[in-house]
Design an enzyme around this catalytic site. Structure first.
Site, PDB file in Angstrom:
ATOM      1  N   ARG A 345       0.639  31.585 -29.432  1.00 43.67           N
ATOM      2  CA  ARG A 345       0.865  31.415 -30.926  1.00 43.67           C
ATOM      3  C   ARG A 345       0.267  30.648 -31.911  1.00 43.67           C
ATOM      4  O   ARG A 345       1.255  29.902 -32.158  1.00 43.67           O
ATOM      5  CB  ARG A 345       1.767  32.039 -31.566  1.00 43.67           C
ATOM      6  CG  ARG A 345       1.041  33.013 -32.913  1.00 43.67           C
ATOM      7  CD  ARG A 345       0.444  34.948 -32.432  1.00 43.67           C
ATOM      8  NE  ARG A 345      -0.032  35.263 -34.013  1.00 43.67           N
ATOM      9  CZ  ARG A 345       0.837  35.892 -34.379  1.00 43.67           C
ATOM     10  NH1 ARG A 345       1.891  37.252 -34.396  1.00 43.67           N
ATOM     11  NH2 ARG A 345       0.050  36.350 -36.114  1.00 43.67           N
ATOM     12  N   ASP A 414      -5.240  45.673 -24.178  1.00 43.16           N
ATOM     13  CA  ASP A 414      -4.851  44.472 -23.788  1.00 43.16           C
ATOM     14  C   ASP A 414      -3.730  44.839 -22.910  1.00 43.16           C
ATOM     15  O   ASP A 414      -3.042  46.238 -22.316  1.00 43.16           O
ATOM     16  CB  ASP A 414      -3.452  45.018 -24.781  1.00 43.16           C
ATOM     17  CG  ASP A 414      -4.194  44.172 -26.848  1.00 43.16           C
ATOM     18  OD1 ASP A 414      -5.449  43.864 -26.607  1.00 43.16           O
ATOM     19  OD2 ASP A 414      -3.257  44.078 -27.401  1.00 43.16           O
ATOM     20  N   GLU A 432       0.173  39.024 -25.376  1.00 41.98           N
ATOM     21  CA  GLU A 432      -0.707  39.940 -25.410  1.00 41.98           C
ATOM     22  C   GLU A 432      -1.444  38.999 -24.429  1.00 41.98           C
ATOM     23  O   GLU A 432      -1.442  38.000 -25.424  1.00 41.98           O
ATOM     24  CB  GLU A 432      -1.289  40.396 -26.103  1.00 41.98           C
ATOM     25  CG  GLU A 432      -2.813  40.417 -26.382  1.00 41.98           C
ATOM     26  CD  GLU A 432      -4.158  40.585 -27.178  1.00 41.98           C
ATOM     27  OE1 GLU A 432      -3.244  40.451 -28.344  1.00 41.98           O
ATOM     28  OE2 GLU A 432      -4.879  40.272 -27.166  1.00 41.98           O
ATOM     29  N   CYS A 460     -16.735  42.631 -24.692  1.00 43.50           N
ATOM     30  CA  CYS A 460     -15.955  41.614 -24.023  1.00 43.50           C
ATOM     31  C   CYS A 460     -14.754  41.241 -23.567  1.00 43.50           C
ATOM     32  O   CYS A 460     -14.582  42.715 -23.568  1.00 43.50           O
ATOM     33  CB  CYS A 460     -17.023  40.839 -25.553  1.00 43.50           C
ATOM     34  SG  CYS A 460     -15.730  40.901 -26.861  1.00 43.50           S
TER      35      CYS A 460
HETATM   36  N1  SER Z   1     -13.805  38.555 -29.014  1.00 42.90           N
HETATM   37  C1  SER Z   1     -12.591  39.479 -28.872  1.00 42.90           C
HETATM   38  C2  SER Z   1     -11.336  38.864 -29.242  1.00 42.90           C
HETATM   39  O1  SER Z   1     -11.619  38.514 -30.036  1.00 42.90           O
HETATM   40  C3  SER Z   1     -12.376  38.584 -27.103  1.00 42.90           C
HETATM   41  O2  SER Z   1     -12.264  36.777 -27.706  1.00 42.90           O
HETATM   42  O3  SER Z   1     -10.042  39.391 -29.591  1.00 42.90           O
HETATM   43 ZN    ZN Z   2     -15.220  39.483 -27.881  1.00 37.87          ZN
END
Ligand code: SER
Ligand code: ZN
Length: 501
Positions: A345, A414, A432, A460
């Site tokens: 993190r 996730d 995650e 994405c």
């Molecule tokens: N755009 C997505 C996110 O911010 C994958 O990186 O989680």
């Molecule tokens: Zn993204």
């Protein structure tokens, strides 16, 4: 039930005190024409007064025609009407007072404030009172957005503290853990990693760098190349206009690292700054601020927004669908404040972000293929204990919106890994370490991306190298000898590193 009451004043180009009759007629006609549609009253001029060079109006409506829109129409009619006959024109409009009442779905739990208006709420009825409003303000549709913002703020009060949406999709078998240490701490004490130099950043020495780079290599060789993804390289610095389109600007303004440009690159303008630096051997911060422009951009937060921007206004050939590309160059920065921990993190991280644009069917099928490749990596190469769950779509979170399940056609999955050092499987928080989303036409529309025939969707997936690394090491330890064979094929021996005395 909505109610609008607007007190406004037109400044006229001449003295109209002699035109009582004409105004009486104009107002009566306006009430019967512009402000009426068939038998329905859209808005009403309840009162008016003329005094030398001004016309004051009090307009009310129940929302069909907003008085501020009526006002702009009245202005045009007045200019036309009195302009022709009496050479009187309208110079400007002043809103003295504008009261807007509307219903809320719920009673607010606490006070609500917004810019430009005083907000009073009684039960489920909200009233905004605006004073001193410009014509520009009315034209720009702020009023509607202000009402929406009040409604949204009240609704958000009901979601605060509510459990996040989370629905298990799949989970692996339990895997025996090799150790229960925090991999970051151990790598630090072995000298593989060095914290800093600023908050939430890391310096990866050869051993740690080799592991991160192996993760990148595996993602490309085992997931992206087999599925035909092509690499792109995007800019690291994101102008606000992109984040305005994606919603990040309003959703995450407190998490960006902002980028400021010098006001000039003329050494003369920096003379005092340079002098002070040479003399004091410190950075003269106040002097610096004088020499910087206000930020108009920030460091990468996610890579997909700029990939969409690169397709802005384009028509993609059917033969190029689905578009599947990835960026692995831009490094992301997020101001994490309290939540920082280890390399998992952080304020700065390395991620590969595949982005796909195609028809709904193409993307649903691509999602299946991606899931299959990811499963292969996490099961056969990492031998990981992990699970998948539907969660609040990231674009909602990152736009500051509240929980939404998505439809499972669209939404975010996730990928979470058990982290033995954090405690038991049941009670500890899993990490995650990746996500995968299909987002429907949200960004396709925002960036006006088209195909010859097909209706486009996009999506994405975030492959976080630090997250892959720390999930793997937390379960498999730091000794390459005890790593799974699949992984050893990619990395068998760590670099020697550097010995310090
Ligand atoms: N755009 C997505 C996110 O911010 C994958 O990186 O989680
Ligand atoms: Zn993204």
């Amino acid at each position: 039930m909505m109610r609008f009451a607007l007190q406004a004043r037109f400044t006229l180009s001449g003295d109209v005190s002699g035109l009582t009759k004409e105004f009486e007629k104009f107002i009566a006609e306006t009430n019967e024409s512009i402000l009426k549609k068939g038998p329905e009253k859209l808005a009403v001029i309840e009162k008016y007064a003329i005094e030398k060079g001004t016309l004051s109006l009090f307009i009310t409506s129940e929302g069909t025609l907003r008085p501020h829109n009526a006002l702009l129409q009245i202005k045009n009619a007045l200019s036309k009407d009195l302009g022709k006959t009496h050479h009187v024109g309208v110079r400007g409009i002043t809103i003295e007072n504008y009261m807007i009442s509307f219903d809320l779905a719920h009673e607010p739990l606490k006070e609500v404030t917004i810019p430009f208006a005083e907000v009073k709420i009684q039960g489920k009825q909200a009233t905004m009172v605006l004073s001193d409003v410009s014509e520009e303000f009315l034209r720009r549709n702020y009023i509607d957005r202000m009402m929406n913002r009040v409604k949204e703020k009240v609704e958000n009060q009901y979601y605060e503290g509510k459990a996040e949406f989370w629905k298990l999709i799949w989970k692996s078998k339990e895997k025996p853990s090799i150790w229960t240490q925090d991999p970051t701490e151990q790598m630090e004490s072995l000298g593989w990693l060095k914290q800093g130099p600023t908050k939430g950043k890391w310096f990866y020495r050869p051993q740690a760098a080799a592991i991160l780079k192996t993760m990148e290599h595996i993602a490309i060789k085992e997931v992206l190349e087999p599925l035909g993804f092509q690499e792109v390289i995007e800019s690291h610095i994101k102008p606000f206009e992109i984040w305005l389109k994606t919603g990040h600007m309003e959703g995450m303004p407190y998490e960006f690292y902002y980028v400021a440009e010098p006001k000039t690159r003329d050494a003369k303008d920096w003379e005092r700054f340079i002098d002070l630096t040479k003399i004091t051997k410190e950075v003269p911060v106040e002097e610096l601020q004088k020499n910087l422009s206000a930020p108009t951009a920030g460091i990468c937060y996610a890579q997909c927004p700029m990939i969409y921007w690169s397709f802005k206004g384009k028509t993609i050939a059917e033969t190029s669908l689905p578009v599947s590309v990835y960026d692995k160059t831009a490094i992301s920065a997020r101001y994490e404040s309290g939540g920082r921990h280890g390399i998992e993190r952080v304020d700065e991280f390395h991620r590969i972000e595949p982005v796909y644009i195609g028809t709904r069917e193409q993307l649903l099928s691509l999602r299946e293929k991606l899931l299959e490749r990811y499963k292969h990596v996490f099961n056969d190469i990492f031998d990981l204990e992990w699970r998948m769950a539907w969660v609040t779509p990231w674009y909602m979170q990152q736009a500051g919106k509240i929980a939404d399940e998505g439809t499972q056609d669209t939404g975010t999955i996730d990928f979470e890994a058990y982290m033995p050092y954090r405690g038991t499987r049941q009670d500890s928080e899993w990490l995650e370490f990746q996500n995968l989303s299909i987002l429907g036409d949200k960004y396709i529309t925002a960036f006006n991306i088209k195909a010859q025939k097909s209706v486009l969707w996009s999506g994405c997936s975030g492959i976080g190298l630090e997250r892959w690394t720390t999930a793997f090491l937390a379960q498999k330890g730091l000794d390459p000898k005890s790593w799974p064979d699949g992984f050893k094929k990619y990395l068998q021996n760590l670099p020697e590193g550097i010995q310090f005395l």
